[in-house]
Design a protein around this motif. Structure first.
Motif, short mmCIF file in Angstrom:
data_model
loop_
_atom_site.label_atom_id
_atom_site.label_comp_id
_atom_site.label_asym_id
_atom_site.label_seq_id
_atom_site.Cartn_x
_atom_site.Cartn_y
_atom_site.Cartn_z
N UNK A 85 16.91 22.96 -7.35
CA UNK A 85 18.01 22.24 -6.70
C UNK A 85 19.12 23.19 -6.25
N UNK A 86 19.45 24.15 -7.10
CA UNK A 86 20.50 25.12 -6.76
C UNK A 86 20.08 25.93 -5.53
N UNK A 87 18.80 26.27 -5.45
CA UNK A 87 18.32 27.01 -4.29
C UNK A 87 18.51 26.22 -2.99
N UNK A 88 18.44 24.90 -3.07
CA UNK A 88 18.61 24.06 -1.88
C UNK A 88 20.05 24.05 -1.37
N UNK A 89 20.99 24.40 -2.25
CA UNK A 89 22.40 24.38 -1.85
C UNK A 89 22.72 25.38 -0.75
N UNK A 90 21.83 26.36 -0.55
CA UNK A 90 22.04 27.31 0.53
C UNK A 90 21.88 26.63 1.89
N UNK A 91 21.08 25.54 1.92
CA UNK A 91 20.82 24.84 3.18
C UNK A 91 21.49 23.46 3.25
N UNK A 92 21.80 22.88 2.07
CA UNK A 92 22.28 21.50 2.03
C UNK A 92 23.62 21.42 1.30
N UNK A 93 24.46 20.43 1.66
CA UNK A 93 25.70 20.22 0.90
C UNK A 93 25.38 19.59 -0.45
N UNK A 94 26.32 19.69 -1.36
CA UNK A 94 26.11 19.18 -2.71
C UNK A 94 25.80 17.69 -2.71
N UNK A 95 26.44 16.95 -1.81
CA UNK A 95 26.21 15.50 -1.75
C UNK A 95 24.76 15.17 -1.44
N UNK A 96 24.06 16.04 -0.70
CA UNK A 96 22.69 15.77 -0.28
C UNK A 96 21.72 15.80 -1.45
N UNK A 97 22.07 16.48 -2.53
CA UNK A 97 21.17 16.55 -3.69
C UNK A 97 21.72 15.75 -4.87
N UNK A 98 22.72 14.92 -4.62
CA UNK A 98 23.33 14.15 -5.69
C UNK A 98 22.31 13.27 -6.40
N UNK A 99 21.45 12.61 -5.61
CA UNK A 99 20.43 11.73 -6.19
C UNK A 99 19.47 12.50 -7.08
N UNK A 100 19.08 13.72 -6.65
CA UNK A 100 18.18 14.54 -7.46
C UNK A 100 18.85 14.95 -8.77
N UNK A 101 20.15 15.23 -8.70
CA UNK A 101 20.88 15.59 -9.91
C UNK A 101 20.88 14.45 -10.92
N UNK A 102 21.11 13.25 -10.40
CA UNK A 102 21.15 12.08 -11.28
C UNK A 102 19.80 11.83 -11.92
N UNK A 103 18.72 12.08 -11.16
CA UNK A 103 17.37 11.92 -11.72
C UNK A 103 17.14 12.86 -12.89
N UNK A 104 17.73 14.05 -12.81
CA UNK A 104 17.61 15.02 -13.90
C UNK A 104 18.59 14.75 -15.03
N UNK A 105 19.48 13.79 -14.80
CA UNK A 105 20.48 13.50 -15.80
C UNK A 105 21.60 14.52 -15.85
N UNK A 106 21.86 15.19 -14.72
CA UNK A 106 22.91 16.21 -14.65
C UNK A 106 24.16 15.66 -13.97
N UNK A 107 25.29 15.98 -14.56
CA UNK A 107 26.56 15.62 -13.93
C UNK A 107 26.85 16.55 -12.77
#
Length: 498
Positions: free
Chosen positions: A259-281
């Motif tokens: 997910x962190x690697x994707x931040x180079x191409x995407x804004x943080x909001x774009x991976x918010x759903x993936x973060x929640x799936x992992x249970x990460x704040x």
């Protein structure tokens, strides 16, 4: 029963026969006149051919009806793939030779594996982009298979297949063709060739330093400098130590790195759903990005502390790079994470200093890959180096050689047809002496032959002419300097070797 026909219109056997005036004789004295179709009559008597009964046979044989035009063949290769014409193949061969020479210089052995693998080899569950880009299908044996998107899992499978029978450490390399269905940009296709170098069985960063040195050696060999290319290094252990500090369980490390690697191409909001799936704040990733913006090992040490294993490894790696004399190529960048879940330690990425091209090459340590396939933990590190971006870079820096020349040394041709056998004998002598020789296989005018030799980029044209041949000689024209000399046929081997 004797029958005879007097046709109004008659074709030979196999053509349609239209209505006939038929005269049938049951005896010389009895005449019966009929206008029934001969075809029908013949059918009644059980002796009609399929050609006679075909109502369309006239249109098929009169030569006037046009055949249905076949759809034109699509001449372009499938989107994202390439044809390799001879000039393209010369470039590819040159590049592969450069890679092979470096690998062998560093003591690596070449291996290969099938381009078609079991799909399960690639479907890891960490959200990697590559798992969504597979060219996969179910084969006729109902097996889920895929064209390989990368080589490292195949290497892991091969190592496991030997069941401990391989002597470690091993240093292997390959140049596989890989397939990914992804969005195409400059230097990115759906198929590409990739130079892979891997070291198995070495737990320390000595393996990574050796790999980095090999990569730099290639860059130097093809005319690039540290002003053209840099190599960013980092360690996945930096992220691991931050996540441990934040109380994130180890089983979530790999997915978080992806997910962190994707931040180079995407804004943080774009991976918010993936973060929640992992249970990460959201705060976890914000803390990670704060750490990963550091560009010096000293700054990371201040965050992680003096006892940080990640910092110690990175410092040792930098010292080894100095020993190899490649420190000018290497820079620390905590934002480099790499998108594959199996990386566990040092990661690195070669990049264009001008920032005009995507990553040139990348790799790192993957000590736990074998475990994910049910094997024993085995230390390993390696890199992948694609053929597309490096060619673009060499073109941009104007250091890519020309591949217009075919590499042919001599073109041999006979001025008369009866000397063709002699020209073949002369070509055979030159080939045995080590030359690359093209024989003109047809009767051609001298002017055409010289143009042909020029198109090929040949160095010499060997002319088998009647007068010279009678003397046991041939004429040889140097196509670069324009000079022409005669050489004794018996001395051709010596001439070819000079």
């Amino acid at each position: 029963m004797i029958s005879a026909t007097i046709p109004i219109k008659m074709m030979l056997v196999g053509l349609v026969i239209r209505y006939q005036t038929t005269i049938a004789f049951s005896s010389p004295k009895r005449l019966v006149h009929s206008t029934r179709p001969l075809v029908k009559m013949a059918a009644e008597e059980g002796r009609v051919s399929s050609a006679v009964s075909d109502k369309d046979v006239m249109s098929k044989t009169d030569g006037k009806t046009k055949q249905k035009k076949q759809p034109q063949l699509e001449t372009n290769p499938p989107k994202g793939t390439r044809d390799f014409y001879p000039e393209d193949m010369r470039l590819r061969t040159w590049l592969f030779d450069q890679w092979r020479n470096v690998a062998k210089t560093y003591g690596f052995s070449e291996y290969d594996a099938p381009v078609l693998e079991s799909e399960s080899l690639y479907t890891r569950k960490a959200g990697e982009e590559v798992t969504q880009q597979l060219y996969n299908f179910v084969d006729k044996g109902d097996r889920a298979v895929s064209l390989r998107p990368e080589m490292t899992p195949s290497l892991a499978r091969m190592v496991m297949a030997k069941k401990g029978g391989l002597v470690l450490p091993l240093k292997w390399f390959s140049i596989p063709q890989c397939w990914r269905y992804e969005r195409m940009t400059r230097g990115r296709r759906r198929e590409h060739f990739q130079w892979n170098m891997d070291v198995w069985g070495v737990a320390g960063v000595e393996a990574e330093a050796e790999l980095l040195s090999a990569m730099v050696t290639f860059f130097q060999n093809v005319g690039l400098t540290s002003d053209d290319v840099g190599i960013k290094v980092n360690s996945r252990m930096v992220i691991g130590e931050v996540l441990t500090e934040l109380g994130i369980p180890e089983e979530k490390f790999a997915a978080t790195c992806v997910l962190v690697d994707k931040l180079e191409k995407l804004p943080l909001d774009a991976i918010q759903g993936d973060l929640e799936e992992l249970g990460l704040d959201r705060s976890v990733v914000e803390r990670l990005t704060e750490v990963l913006t550091n560009t010096s090992i000293e700054a990371i040490r201040n965050v992680l502390g003096e006892e940080s294993v990640a910092v110690q490894q990175l410092e040792q790696l930098i010292e080894l790079c100095k020993a190899y004399g490649i420190e000018n190529w290497i820079l620390f960048d905590a934002s480099v994470v790499r998108g594959l879940a199996y990386y566990t330690g040092v990661v690195f990425e070669a990049f264009d200093r001008k920032g005009e091209l995507r990553a040139i090459a990348g790799g790192g340590r993957y000590d736990k890959l074998l475990e994910t396939f049910g094997g024993d933990p085995t230390p390993a590190a390696g890199f992948g180096f694609g053929d597309a971006v490096i060619v673009e870079l060499l073109k941009d820096r104007n250091v890519l050689p020309s591949f217009e020349s075919s590499g042919i040394d001599s073109v041999v041709f006979a001025m008369t047809k009866d000397l063709y056998g002699a020209s073949v004998d002369i070509a055979t002598k030159l080939r045995a002496a080590g030359q690359s020789v093209d024989v003109v296989l047809e009767s051609k005018k001298t002017k055409w032959v010289f143009k042909h030799a020029d198109r090929l980029g040949a160095k010499y044209c060997v002319i088998v002419a009647p007068d010279e041949f009678e003397k046991g000689e041939v004429s040889i024209k140097n196509l670069t300097e324009g000079e022409q000399t005669t050489v004794a046929i018996e001395s051709l081997a010596d001439w070819a070797r000079t």
